[in-house]
Design a protein around this motif. Structure first.
Motif, PDB file in Angstrom:
ATOM      1  N   ASP A   1       0.823  -1.218   0.000  1.00 21.66           N
ATOM      2  CA  ASP A   1       0.000   0.000   0.000  1.00 21.66           C
ATOM      3  C   ASP A   1       0.854   1.263   0.000  1.00 21.66           C
ATOM      4  O   ASP A   1       0.528   2.226  -0.691  1.00 21.66           O
ATOM      5  CB  ASP A   1      -0.957   0.013   1.198  1.00 21.66           C
ATOM      6  CG  ASP A   1      -2.056  -1.033   1.091  1.00 21.66           C
ATOM      7  OD1 ASP A   1      -2.265  -1.600  -0.008  1.00 21.66           O
ATOM      8  OD2 ASP A   1      -2.716  -1.298   2.117  1.00 21.66           O
ATOM      9  N   ARG A   2       1.929   1.280   0.755  1.00 23.76           N
ATOM     10  CA  ARG A   2       2.791   2.483   0.809  1.00 23.76           C
ATOM     11  C   ARG A   2       3.437   2.770  -0.539  1.00 23.76           C
ATOM     12  O   ARG A   2       3.730   3.926  -0.847  1.00 23.76           O
ATOM     13  CB  ARG A   2       3.851   2.347   1.896  1.00 23.76           C
ATOM     14  CG  ARG A   2       3.242   2.531   3.293  1.00 23.76           C
ATOM     15  CD  ARG A   2       4.270   2.591   4.387  1.00 23.76           C
ATOM     16  NE  ARG A   2       5.270   3.624   4.168  1.00 23.76           N
ATOM     17  CZ  ARG A   2       6.508   3.570   4.651  1.00 23.76           C
ATOM     18  NH1 ARG A   2       6.894   2.536   5.373  1.00 23.76           N
ATOM     19  NH2 ARG A   2       7.359   4.534   4.418  1.00 23.76           N
ATOM     20  N   CYS A   3       3.641   1.725  -1.338  1.00 26.66           N
ATOM     21  CA  CYS A   3       4.219   1.916  -2.673  1.00 26.66           C
ATOM     22  C   CYS A   3       3.133   2.088  -3.735  1.00 26.66           C
ATOM     23  O   CYS A   3       3.451   2.190  -4.925  1.00 26.66           O
ATOM     24  CB  CYS A   3       5.108   0.723  -3.033  1.00 26.66           C
ATOM     25  SG  CYS A   3       6.654   0.668  -2.098  1.00 26.66           S
ATOM     26  N   LYS A   4       1.883   2.116  -3.295  1.00 27.38           N
ATOM     27  CA  LYS A   4       0.739   2.273  -4.207  1.00 27.38           C
ATOM     28  C   LYS A   4       0.772   1.249  -5.334  1.00 27.38           C
ATOM     29  O   LYS A   4       0.493   1.552  -6.498  1.00 27.38           O
ATOM     30  CB  LYS A   4       0.666   3.700  -4.742  1.00 27.38           C
ATOM     31  CG  LYS A   4       0.450   4.719  -3.638  1.00 27.38           C
ATOM     32  CD  LYS A   4       0.133   6.082  -4.184  1.00 27.38           C
ATOM     33  CE  LYS A   4      -0.076   7.039  -3.021  1.00 27.38           C
ATOM     34  NZ  LYS A   4      -0.375   8.387  -3.471  1.00 27.38           N
ATOM     35  N   CYS A   5       1.099   0.031  -4.983  1.00 28.99           N
ATOM     36  CA  CYS A   5       1.224  -1.024  -5.983  1.00 28.99           C
ATOM     37  C   CYS A   5      -0.087  -1.326  -6.698  1.00 28.99           C
ATOM     38  O   CYS A   5      -0.063  -1.765  -7.848  1.00 28.99           O
ATOM     39  CB  CYS A   5       1.800  -2.282  -5.340  1.00 28.99           C
ATOM     40  SG  CYS A   5       3.543  -2.087  -4.862  1.00 28.99           S
ATOM     41  N   ASP A   6      -1.220  -1.075  -6.057  1.00 24.43           N
ATOM     42  CA  ASP A   6      -2.505  -1.282  -6.728  1.00 24.43           C
ATOM     43  C   ASP A   6      -2.677  -0.359  -7.927  1.00 24.43           C
ATOM     44  O   ASP A   6      -3.499  -0.626  -8.802  1.00 24.43           O
ATOM     45  CB  ASP A   6      -3.678  -1.061  -5.759  1.00 24.43           C
ATOM     46  CG  ASP A   6      -3.935  -2.256  -4.871  1.00 24.43           C
ATOM     47  OD1 ASP A   6      -3.549  -3.382  -5.256  1.00 24.43           O
ATOM     48  OD2 ASP A   6      -4.518  -2.077  -3.789  1.00 24.43           O
ATOM     49  N   SER A   7      -1.916   0.722  -7.985  1.00 25.99           N
ATOM     50  CA  SER A   7      -2.037   1.694  -9.069  1.00 25.99           C
ATOM     51  C   SER A   7      -0.947   1.538 -10.133  1.00 25.99           C
ATOM     52  O   SER A   7      -0.901   2.314 -11.082  1.00 25.99           O
ATOM     53  CB  SER A   7      -1.983   3.119  -8.500  1.00 25.99           C
ATOM     54  OG  SER A   7      -3.061   3.331  -7.619  1.00 25.99           O
ATOM     55  N   LEU A   8      -0.075   0.561  -9.961  1.00 32.05           N
ATOM     56  CA  LEU A   8       1.010   0.317 -10.906  1.00 32.05           C
ATOM     57  C   LEU A   8       0.646  -0.841 -11.838  1.00 32.05           C
ATOM     58  O   LEU A   8      -0.164  -1.698 -11.469  1.00 32.05           O
ATOM     59  CB  LEU A   8       2.298  -0.025 -10.158  1.00 32.05           C
ATOM     60  CG  LEU A   8       2.880   1.050  -9.246  1.00 32.05           C
ATOM     61  CD1 LEU A   8       4.043   0.481  -8.437  1.00 32.05           C
ATOM     62  CD2 LEU A   8       3.320   2.260 -10.059  1.00 32.05           C
ATOM     63  N   PRO A   9       1.255  -0.891 -13.017  1.00 36.21           N
ATOM     64  CA  PRO A   9       1.065  -2.073 -13.870  1.00 36.21           C
ATOM     65  C   PRO A   9       1.498  -3.333 -13.113  1.00 36.21           C
ATOM     66  O   PRO A   9       2.419  -3.284 -12.285  1.00 36.21           O
ATOM     67  CB  PRO A   9       1.994  -1.801 -15.062  1.00 36.21           C
ATOM     68  CG  PRO A   9       2.155  -0.314 -15.090  1.00 36.21           C
ATOM     69  CD  PRO A   9       2.109   0.118 -13.645  1.00 36.21           C
ATOM     70  N   ASP A  10       0.869  -4.438 -13.410  1.00 33.27           N
ATOM     71  CA  ASP A  10       1.053  -5.669 -12.634  1.00 33.27           C
ATOM     72  C   ASP A  10       2.512  -6.052 -12.402  1.00 33.27           C
ATOM     73  O   ASP A  10       2.932  -6.230 -11.264  1.00 33.27           O
ATOM     74  CB  ASP A  10       0.327  -6.831 -13.313  1.00 33.27           C
ATOM     75  CG  ASP A  10      -1.181  -6.677 -13.304  1.00 33.27           C
ATOM     76  OD1 ASP A  10      -1.700  -5.717 -12.692  1.00 33.27           O
ATOM     77  OD2 ASP A  10      -1.856  -7.528 -13.920  1.00 33.27           O
ATOM     78  N   ALA A  11       3.279  -6.207 -13.467  1.00 26.15           N
ATOM     79  CA  ALA A  11       4.669  -6.657 -13.318  1.00 26.15           C
ATOM     80  C   ALA A  11       5.495  -5.658 -12.525  1.00 26.15           C
ATOM     81  O   ALA A  11       6.333  -6.034 -11.705  1.00 26.15           O
ATOM     82  CB  ALA A  11       5.293  -6.910 -14.686  1.00 26.15           C
ATOM     83  N   LEU A  12       5.248  -4.390 -12.756  1.00 24.69           N
ATOM     84  CA  LEU A  12       5.968  -3.345 -12.029  1.00 24.69           C
ATOM     85  C   LEU A  12       5.584  -3.363 -10.550  1.00 24.69           C
ATOM     86  O   LEU A  12       6.439  -3.209  -9.682  1.00 24.69           O
ATOM     87  CB  LEU A  12       5.665  -1.986 -12.657  1.00 24.69           C
ATOM     88  CG  LEU A  12       6.564  -0.820 -12.293  1.00 24.69           C
ATOM     89  CD1 LEU A  12       8.021  -1.143 -12.528  1.00 24.69           C
ATOM     90  CD2 LEU A  12       6.154   0.406 -13.092  1.00 24.69           C
ATOM     91  N   ALA A  13       4.325  -3.589 -10.268  1.00 27.36           N
ATOM     92  CA  ALA A  13       3.856  -3.653  -8.880  1.00 27.36           C
ATOM     93  C   ALA A  13       4.576  -4.758  -8.117  1.00 27.36           C
ATOM     94  O   ALA A  13       5.039  -4.550  -6.993  1.00 27.36           O
ATOM     95  CB  ALA A  13       2.347  -3.873  -8.840  1.00 27.36           C
TER      96      ALA A  13
ATOM     97  N   GLY B   1      10.673  10.197  -3.560  1.00 27.10           N
ATOM     98  CA  GLY B   1      10.221   9.175  -2.622  1.00 27.10           C
ATOM     99  C   GLY B   1       8.727   9.183  -2.354  1.00 27.10           C
ATOM    100  O   GLY B   1       8.257   8.487  -1.470  1.00 27.10           O
ATOM    101  N   ILE B   2       7.995   9.957  -3.147  1.00 25.68           N
ATOM    102  CA  ILE B   2       6.538  10.043  -2.984  1.00 25.68           C
ATOM    103  C   ILE B   2       5.881   9.623  -4.287  1.00 25.68           C
ATOM    104  O   ILE B   2       6.141  10.224  -5.334  1.00 25.68           O
ATOM    105  CB  ILE B   2       6.097  11.473  -2.623  1.00 25.68           C
ATOM    106  CG1 ILE B   2       6.757  11.910  -1.310  1.00 25.68           C
ATOM    107  CG2 ILE B   2       4.571  11.568  -2.537  1.00 25.68           C
ATOM    108  CD1 ILE B   2       6.640  13.393  -1.038  1.00 25.68           C
ATOM    109  N   ILE B   3       5.057   8.597  -4.232  1.00 22.50           N
ATOM    110  CA  ILE B   3       4.351   8.191  -5.439  1.00 22.50           C
ATOM    111  C   ILE B   3       3.089   9.026  -5.569  1.00 22.50           C
ATOM    112  O   ILE B   3       2.137   8.864  -4.822  1.00 22.50           O
ATOM    113  CB  ILE B   3       4.018   6.692  -5.430  1.00 22.50           C
ATOM    114  CG1 ILE B   3       5.305   5.895  -5.466  1.00 22.50           C
ATOM    115  CG2 ILE B   3       3.117   6.346  -6.614  1.00 22.50           C
ATOM    116  CD1 ILE B   3       5.135   4.423  -5.679  1.00 22.50           C
ATOM    117  N   GLY B   4       3.146   9.944  -6.504  1.00 23.17           N
ATOM    118  CA  GLY B   4       2.011  10.813  -6.783  1.00 23.17           C
ATOM    119  C   GLY B   4       1.607  10.697  -8.236  1.00 23.17           C
ATOM    120  O   GLY B   4       1.969   9.726  -8.922  1.00 23.17           O
ATOM    121  N   ASN B   5       0.863  11.673  -8.718  1.00 27.67           N
ATOM    122  CA  ASN B   5       0.328  11.621 -10.072  1.00 27.67           C
ATOM    123  C   ASN B   5       1.408  11.536 -11.138  1.00 27.67           C
ATOM    124  O   ASN B   5       1.241  10.840 -12.134  1.00 27.67           O
ATOM    125  CB  ASN B   5      -0.569  12.832 -10.330  1.00 27.67           C
ATOM    126  CG  ASN B   5      -1.845  12.774  -9.515  1.00 27.67           C
ATOM    127  OD1 ASN B   5      -2.293  11.702  -9.133  1.00 27.67           O
ATOM    128  ND2 ASN B   5      -2.414  13.922  -9.229  1.00 27.67           N
TER     129      ASN B   5
END
Length: 115
Positions: free
Chosen positions: A63-75, A104-108
């Motif tokens: 969740d801290r890396c916002k993996c739900d918002s990344l492409p699958d392999a990258l997540a 260090g902040i995953i934003g838009n």
């Protein structure tokens, strides 16, 4: 992103993380499923369940890396990197690879470049 990707990422991680270990030469101290007493002093490591370890990994890394918002392999790659090298480092390396400001902040901006 589906729950399937999170489940796959966690299963892959667990193939490399063992059960309970209390090695006096390991500075992490008691460890189970890769969760160390040094990092989680309030956790009962000896009795840690796989379900609790999964909650910790989901909350503190996925969740801290916002993996739900990344492409699958990258997540999956970012999650694994975060677990092994730290969340901030994983995010900054991701940002460097994407040629966006490595703050260090995953934003838009990071999410846009990733997707």
């Amino acid at each position: 992103m589906t729950a399937r990707v999170w489940e796959s990422a966690f299963d892959l991680l667990m193939k490399n993380e063992g059960g309970y270990v209390d090695n006096p030469h390991d500075k992490g101290g008691k460890t189970k499923y890769g969760i160390s007493k040094t990092s989680y002093p309030n956790e009962d490591i000896e009795n840690l369940t796989i379900e609790r370890a999964k909650e910790i990994y989901k909350r503190d890394y996925w969740d801290r890396c916002k993996c739900d918002s990344l492409p699958d392999a990258l997540a999956v790659a970012v999650f694994d990197f975060a677990v092994n090298s730290g969340v901030n480092r994983a995010i900054r390396y991701l940002q460097a690879a994407l040629h966006v400001k490595a703050d260090g902040i995953i934003g838009n901006q990071t999410l846009g470049a990733a997707n």
